[in-house]
Design a protein around this motif. Structure first.
Motif, mmCIF file in Angstrom:
data_model
loop_
_atom_site.group_PDB
_atom_site.id
_atom_site.type_symbol
_atom_site.label_atom_id
_atom_site.label_comp_id
_atom_site.label_asym_id
_atom_site.label_seq_id
_atom_site.Cartn_x
_atom_site.Cartn_y
_atom_site.Cartn_z
ATOM 1 N N GLY A 1 41.905 43.608 26.155
ATOM 2 C CA GLY A 1 42.799 44.761 26.095
ATOM 3 C C GLY A 1 43.055 45.159 24.659
ATOM 4 N N PHE A 2 43.177 46.477 24.433
ATOM 5 C CA PHE A 2 43.362 46.979 23.069
ATOM 6 C C PHE A 2 44.021 48.353 23.111
ATOM 7 C CE2 PHE A 2 39.259 48.117 24.717
ATOM 8 C CZ PHE A 2 39.011 49.427 24.298
ATOM 9 N N PHE A 3 44.401 48.841 21.946
ATOM 10 C CA PHE A 3 45.118 50.108 21.830
ATOM 11 C C PHE A 3 44.321 51.089 20.970
ATOM 12 C CE2 PHE A 3 48.271 46.932 22.726
ATOM 13 C CZ PHE A 3 49.192 47.562 23.544
ATOM 14 N N ARG A 4 44.374 52.370 21.382
ATOM 15 C CA ARG A 4 43.870 53.470 20.579
ATOM 16 C C ARG A 4 44.894 54.596 20.633
ATOM 17 N NH1 ARG A 4 37.440 53.201 22.114
ATOM 18 N NH2 ARG A 4 36.918 51.571 20.604
ATOM 19 N N GLU A 5 44.641 55.673 19.901
ATOM 20 C CA GLU A 5 45.621 56.758 19.843
ATOM 21 C C GLU A 5 45.925 57.340 21.217
ATOM 22 O OE1 GLU A 5 44.375 59.668 17.068
ATOM 23 O OE2 GLU A 5 44.612 58.368 15.310
ATOM 24 N N ASP A 6 44.948 57.314 22.114
ATOM 25 C CA ASP A 6 45.161 57.879 23.443
ATOM 26 C C ASP A 6 45.769 56.881 24.416
ATOM 27 O OD1 ASP A 6 42.884 56.319 23.457
ATOM 28 O OD2 ASP A 6 41.794 57.582 24.877
ATOM 29 N N GLY A 7 46.163 55.714 23.936
ATOM 30 C CA GLY A 7 46.848 54.764 24.799
ATOM 31 C C GLY A 7 46.208 53.392 24.813
ATOM 32 N N VAL A 8 46.377 52.711 25.938
ATOM 33 C CA VAL A 8 45.935 51.336 26.082
ATOM 34 C C VAL A 8 44.671 51.297 26.932
ATOM 35 C CG1 VAL A 8 47.381 50.937 28.119
ATOM 36 C CG2 VAL A 8 46.722 49.012 26.696
ATOM 37 N N HIS A 9 43.778 50.361 26.618
ATOM 38 C CA HIS A 9 42.501 50.253 27.320
ATOM 39 C C HIS A 9 42.238 48.801 27.695
ATOM 40 C CE1 HIS A 9 41.147 54.371 26.223
ATOM 41 N NE2 HIS A 9 41.937 54.151 25.188
ATOM 42 N N VAL A 10 41.589 48.610 28.835
ATOM 43 C CA VAL A 10 41.208 47.282 29.295
ATOM 44 C C VAL A 10 39.758 47.322 29.750
ATOM 45 C CG1 VAL A 10 41.539 45.540 31.098
ATOM 46 C CG2 VAL A 10 43.521 46.546 29.970
ATOM 47 N N GLU A 11 38.981 46.347 29.324
ATOM 48 C CA GLU A 11 37.628 46.120 29.825
ATOM 49 C C GLU A 11 37.612 44.722 30.432
ATOM 50 O OE1 GLU A 11 35.157 48.254 29.793
ATOM 51 O OE2 GLU A 11 35.904 49.797 28.415
ATOM 52 N N ALA A 12 37.016 44.596 31.616
ATOM 53 C CA ALA A 12 37.042 43.304 32.300
ATOM 54 C C ALA A 12 35.773 43.108 33.103
ATOM 55 C CB ALA A 12 38.270 43.214 33.216
ATOM 56 N N SER A 13 35.483 41.852 33.424
ATOM 57 C CA SER A 13 34.288 41.507 34.182
ATOM 58 C C SER A 13 34.549 40.259 35.010
ATOM 59 C CB SER A 13 33.105 41.267 33.239
ATOM 60 O OG SER A 13 31.979 40.755 33.941
ATOM 61 N N HIS A 14 33.884 40.172 36.156
ATOM 62 C CA HIS A 14 33.926 38.958 36.968
ATOM 63 C C HIS A 14 32.972 37.894 36.433
ATOM 64 C CE1 HIS A 14 36.465 40.213 40.343
ATOM 65 N NE2 HIS A 14 35.878 41.383 40.280
ATOM 66 N N LEU A 15 32.084 38.264 35.534
ATOM 67 C CA LEU A 15 31.080 37.340 35.031
ATOM 68 C C LEU A 15 31.658 36.438 33.951
ATOM 69 C CD1 LEU A 15 28.077 39.827 34.756
ATOM 70 C CD2 LEU A 15 28.592 38.238 36.623
ATOM 71 N N SER A 16 31.017 35.316 33.732
ATOM 72 C CA SER A 16 31.451 34.403 32.685
ATOM 73 C C SER A 16 31.212 35.042 31.312
ATOM 74 C CB SER A 16 30.678 33.090 32.782
ATOM 75 O OG SER A 16 31.025 32.236 31.709
ATOM 76 N N ALA A 17 32.167 34.855 30.405
ATOM 77 C CA ALA A 17 32.005 35.397 29.051
ATOM 78 C C ALA A 17 30.956 34.635 28.258
ATOM 79 C CB ALA A 17 33.339 35.357 28.309
ATOM 80 N N TYR A 18 30.656 33.415 28.699
ATOM 81 C CA TYR A 18 29.662 32.599 27.990
ATOM 82 C C TYR A 18 28.829 31.858 29.021
ATOM 83 C CZ TYR A 18 27.643 29.619 24.372
ATOM 84 O OH TYR A 18 26.767 28.993 23.508
ATOM 85 N N GLY A 19 27.508 32.015 28.909
ATOM 86 C CA GLY A 19 26.616 31.380 29.855
ATOM 87 C C GLY A 19 25.450 30.712 29.173
ATOM 88 N N PRO A 20 24.413 30.396 29.923
ATOM 89 C CA PRO A 20 23.248 29.704 29.351
ATOM 90 C C PRO A 20 22.588 30.457 28.204
ATOM 91 C CG PRO A 20 23.195 29.650 31.746
ATOM 92 C CD PRO A 20 24.298 30.581 31.379
ATOM 93 N N THR B 1 38.105 40.229 45.111
ATOM 94 C CA THR B 1 39.432 40.473 44.566
ATOM 95 C C THR B 1 39.329 41.359 43.329
ATOM 96 O OG1 THR B 1 40.276 38.369 45.357
ATOM 97 C CG2 THR B 1 41.464 39.401 43.550
ATOM 98 N N PRO B 2 40.110 42.471 43.255
ATOM 99 C CA PRO B 2 40.047 43.333 42.076
ATOM 100 C C PRO B 2 40.424 42.567 40.818
ATOM 101 C CG PRO B 2 41.268 44.381 43.862
ATOM 102 C CD PRO B 2 41.056 42.955 44.259
ATOM 103 N N LEU B 3 39.673 42.804 39.767
ATOM 104 C CA LEU B 3 39.954 42.146 38.492
ATOM 105 C C LEU B 3 40.345 43.223 37.488
ATOM 106 C CD1 LEU B 3 39.827 39.479 36.847
ATOM 107 C CD2 LEU B 3 37.518 40.133 36.195
ATOM 108 N N ASN B 4 41.590 43.249 37.091
ATOM 109 C CA ASN B 4 42.038 44.264 36.136
ATOM 110 C C ASN B 4 43.006 43.627 35.137
ATOM 111 O OD1 ASN B 4 44.040 43.847 38.020
ATOM 112 N ND2 ASN B 4 44.712 45.971 38.095
ATOM 113 N N THR B 5 42.599 42.532 34.610
ATOM 114 C CA THR B 5 43.421 41.815 33.649
ATOM 115 C C THR B 5 42.694 41.753 32.306
ATOM 116 O OG1 THR B 5 44.535 39.695 33.216
ATOM 117 C CG2 THR B 5 42.496 39.593 34.470
#
Length: 250
Positions: free
Chosen positions: A36-55, A90-94
């Motif tokens: 999650g981060f902020f820009r002039e137009d507001g707050v933004h979130v990018e998320a994924s069900h996948l692992s952030a680190y894999g093989p 399950t929705p992921l929006n965190t």
């Protein structure tokens, strides 16, 4: 066990030096990630069900976002089984977002607080079955109620009061980061936090994480732990300064 990360500074920065290492050090959390981060137009979130680190290393999307996002405050979480809802769809929006008290807010949280699932918000609900959403709704609802009664009251004093109330009504283990893009509030009543003031070419940044391993090799990491019998501890970070570090009852 889920892990949280935040970077705060006085100017907009990317977290490209830190987020990929956070993903690598927290690779045991394989049930998804969010930034999650902020820009002039507001707050933004990018998320994924996948692992952030894999093989093959850090997930490509996570790596790309670490390079291109620039914000005064950036928060991220790596998700363990406790942080997901029931079922594969399950929705992921965190991290979670809400707009209240004239600010856009980002919130990340994990812990064990089973009774919190029963909380019914009196305001706009967050479209998520995750218990983290109920925690955020509770904080929002009670903060709005308290500050509407006394608009000159200190936000932080009311946040402490609401958090104490939450611990009494819904006992459990909590760690949360809450930010409006200018100030970062961190609360925990179990485990520890690690804090580092890192000097950059354009100024200073502060890193804060629940990881038990240093994100980058520095000798001046500060380990923040509960001291004695304590209901929890609060940290406040403004820009690149840690301006408050005390027990919830102080």
């Amino acid at each position: 066990m889920c892990d949280l990360f935040a970077m705060s500074s006085g100017h907009s920065y990317t977290a490209q030096e830190y987020l990929p290492l956070f993903a690598q050090k927290g690779k045991k959390n394989v049930h998804g990630w969010g930034i999650g981060f902020f820009r002039e137009d507001g707050v933004h979130v990018e998320a994924s069900h996948l692992s952030a680190y894999g093989p093959e290393g850090v997930h490509q999307s996570f790596q790309r976002l670490a390079r291109v996002i620039d914000s005064r405050v950036i928060v991220s979480n790596l998700i363990c089984p406790l942080g997901v809802g029931k079922g594969p769809h399950t929705p992921l929006n965190t991290p979670l977002t809400l707009n209240f008290l004239d600010h856009h807010w980002l919130f990340v949280n994990y812990g064990v607080m089973e009774n919190m699932k029963t909380y019914k918000t009196v305001g706009e609900p967050i479209d998520s079955p995750m218990v983290q959403a109920r925690v955020f709704e509770f904080l929002r609802d009670r903060l709005e109620e308290r500050l509407q009664k006394d608009r000159y009251s200190s936000f932080f004093e009311e946040l402490k009061g609401v958090t104490r109330e939450m611990l009494e009504r819904y006992p459990g283990s909590y760690v949360y980061f809450l930010t409006n893009g200018s100030v970062l509030f961190a609360f925990f009543n179990h485990r520890q936090l690690m804090v580092l003031k890192e000097r950059e070419s354009l100024g200073d940044v502060i890193l804060i994480t629940t990881l038990e391993e240093e994100i980058i090799s520095r000798q001046d990491w500060r380990y923040v732990r509960l001291e004695g019998p304590s209901r929890g501890r609060f940290l406040i970070i403004s820009g690149s300064e840690l301006v408050h570090d005390a027990d919830i009852d102080d």
